[in-house]
Scaffold this active site. Structure first.
Site, PDB file in Angstrom:
ATOM      1  N   THR A  20       2.041  36.373 -37.838  1.00  0.00           N
ATOM      2  CA  THR A  20       2.708  35.853 -36.634  1.00  0.00           C
ATOM      3  C   THR A  20       1.756  35.152 -35.670  1.00  0.00           C
ATOM      4  OG1 THR A  20       2.483  37.955 -35.428  1.00  0.00           O
ATOM      5  CG2 THR A  20       4.460  37.674 -36.784  1.00  0.00           C
ATOM      6  N   TRP A  21       0.662  34.613 -36.180  1.00  0.00           N
ATOM      7  CA  TRP A  21      -0.237  33.850 -35.306  1.00  0.00           C
ATOM      8  C   TRP A  21       0.502  32.643 -34.733  1.00  0.00           C
ATOM      9  CZ3 TRP A  21      -5.105  30.685 -37.209  1.00  0.00           C
ATOM     10  CH2 TRP A  21      -5.803  30.192 -36.097  1.00  0.00           C
ATOM     11  N   TYR A  59      -3.644  36.471 -30.460  1.00  0.00           N
ATOM     12  CA  TYR A  59      -2.696  35.406 -30.775  1.00  0.00           C
ATOM     13  C   TYR A  59      -1.942  35.028 -29.500  1.00  0.00           C
ATOM     14  CZ  TYR A  59      -3.592  36.759 -35.642  1.00  0.00           C
ATOM     15  OH  TYR A  59      -4.182  37.054 -36.851  1.00  0.00           O
ATOM     16  N   GLN A 189      -8.824  42.421 -44.354  1.00  0.00           N
ATOM     17  CA  GLN A 189      -8.131  41.130 -44.258  1.00  0.00           C
ATOM     18  C   GLN A 189      -9.188  40.045 -44.422  1.00  0.00           C
ATOM     19  OE1 GLN A 189      -5.977  39.257 -40.618  1.00  0.00           O
ATOM     20  NE2 GLN A 189      -4.598  40.819 -41.390  1.00  0.00           N
ATOM     21  N   LEU A 220      -2.033  29.322 -47.454  1.00  0.00           N
ATOM     22  CA  LEU A 220      -1.587  27.927 -47.555  1.00  0.00           C
ATOM     23  C   LEU A 220      -2.479  26.998 -46.734  1.00  0.00           C
ATOM     24  CD1 LEU A 220       2.293  28.454 -47.371  1.00  0.00           C
ATOM     25  CD2 LEU A 220       0.862  28.145 -49.402  1.00  0.00           C
ATOM     26  N   GLU A 221      -3.677  27.492 -46.390  1.00  0.00           N
ATOM     27  CA  GLU A 221      -4.654  26.686 -45.637  1.00  0.00           C
ATOM     28  C   GLU A 221      -4.013  26.026 -44.412  1.00  0.00           C
ATOM     29  OE1 GLU A 221      -7.897  26.261 -45.736  1.00  0.00           O
ATOM     30  OE2 GLU A 221      -8.263  27.546 -47.469  1.00  0.00           O
ATOM     31  N   GLN A 222      -3.396  26.887 -43.587  1.00  0.00           N
ATOM     32  CA  GLN A 222      -2.775  26.435 -42.336  1.00  0.00           C
ATOM     33  C   GLN A 222      -1.815  25.270 -42.563  1.00  0.00           C
ATOM     34  OE1 GLN A 222      -6.233  25.969 -39.691  1.00  0.00           O
ATOM     35  NE2 GLN A 222      -5.679  27.918 -38.767  1.00  0.00           N
ATOM     36  N   GLY A 291       2.307  33.127 -43.055  1.00  0.00           N
ATOM     37  CA  GLY A 291       2.908  32.777 -41.777  1.00  0.00           C
ATOM     38  C   GLY A 291       4.206  32.012 -41.955  1.00  0.00           C
ATOM     39  N   GLN A 297      11.558  29.277 -43.971  1.00  0.00           N
ATOM     40  CA  GLN A 297      10.193  29.348 -44.496  1.00  0.00           C
ATOM     41  C   GLN A 297       9.923  30.717 -45.119  1.00  0.00           C
ATOM     42  OE1 GLN A 297       7.732  28.382 -41.147  1.00  0.00           O
ATOM     43  NE2 GLN A 297       8.207  26.202 -41.202  1.00  0.00           N
TER      44      GLN A 297
END
Length: 326
Positions: A20-21, A59, A189, A220-222, A291, A297
């Site tokens: 949830t970032w 966050y 993590q 997913l590399e942001q 995320g 999503q």
């Protein structure tokens, strides 16, 4: 939803958790999102069988925890594994970390700071215990706290019933060994994706030997591995300085994703689903932290759990990613 045991605890984790970032919004994500959609996203994760929700005070200065707390009011508490963190602060000094907008974040893992943080997190989340409490970033000078002191206060919080399990994020192998020297470490993590496989060298084998769950973030590399980034995209916010978002690298990745299309057709899945399935293939100890900022999503991400990627195709994908580094 497939689940895995968490260390020596009685907690079981879904193999996919909700990160949830981005839901927290703020300058790192170019502004806040619609709060109701964020809450609906968390509720959808629960409906899809995800039992782990990951958040952190850092966050957007507690905003992510507040939103998670609002969603928790609508869920059976015993069915949710709440994971939050300590060690990144803004209301007390510490070693310099990032600046977000015009506010400075600091690293501080002193016992006094951790006790302040756990109380604030419990209040923002609206709960009376935290399932997994994780050190967010490890201590560095000048405000250095030995791991022994950090683990001591975490053990106290565990005995007091305020937390159920102890985790550590952004650690190296020496950190892990030191945590284990002073107490139990149930989960770490670490960043891991098909583009960033450094964790495989030492962390993954060490965790396997000690029964530590590896929760991977940024799979997913942001967003780069979603297939939605176009060639004319100009990265901003948290993406701006990332290696894979540098233009030459970004274009190479987009080319690779186009080469994944036959695989997507074979498995009847999307590009991000394929990227997540590749990670799950690597180890039964891995739990993905994925995320999402919209319910659809979440549904797409969960589909990765139903893909049985063949050894040959997993190897092919690895070789494609390795070719980008030459």
């Amino acid at each position: 939803m497939k689940k895995i045991p968490l260390g020596t605890t009685d907690i079981t984790l879904s193999r996919m958790g909700l990160g949830t970032w981005a839901i927290g919004g703020g300058p790192a994500w170019n502004g806040d999102l619609d709060r109701q959609i964020c809450i609906d996203t968390i509720l959808e994760a629960h409906r899809c069988g995800i039992n782990l929700i990951d958040t952190a005070p850092g966050y957007n200065f507690g905003n992510s925890e507040v939103i998670v707390g609002q969603a928790l009011k609508k869920l059976p508490r015993e069915q949710v594994v709440v994971e939050t963190k300590c060690g990144i602060v803004w209301e007390r000094k510490g070693s310099l970390f990032n600046k977000v907008g015009d506010r400075q974040l600091y690293k501080n893992l002193s016992p006094e700071s951790i006790r302040e943080e756990v109380a604030a997190s419990l209040q923002r989340l609206g709960i009376d215990y935290i399932d997994i409490y994780m050190t967010h970033w490890q201590s560095v000078p000048p405000f250095f706290t030995p791991i022994a002191e950090t683990v001591a206060v975490l053990n106290e919080l565990k005995s007091e019933g305020k937390i159920r399990a102890i985790g550590a994020a952004n650690v190296d192998a020496d950190h892990i060994r030191e945590y284990l020297q002073y107490g139990e470490l149930d989960i770490i993590q670490a960043k891991y994706s098909i583009l960033d496989r450094a964790m495989e060298n030492e962390l993954l084998p060490l965790c396997r030997d000690n029964g530590i769950v590896v929760q991977v973030y940024s799979p997913l590399e942001q967003g780069l591995l979603t297939g939605t980034i176009t060639r004319d995209y100009v990265p901003g916010g948290a993406r701006a300085n990332k290696v894979w978002f540098q233009r030459e690298n970004m274009l190479k990745v987009i080319d690779m994703l186009e080469q994944w299309q036959p695989l997507c057709a074979r498995y009847q899945c999307t590009i991000p689903t394929l990227a997540l399935a590749w990670i799950l293939k690597q180890s039964d100890l891995i739990s993905i932290l994925s995320g999402a900022t919209a319910p659809e999503q979440v549904r797409e991400n969960v589909a990765a759990l139903n893909i049985n990627l063949s050894d040959a195709d997993a190897t092919l994908m690895r070789e494609m990613a390795e070719a980008l580094e030459r």
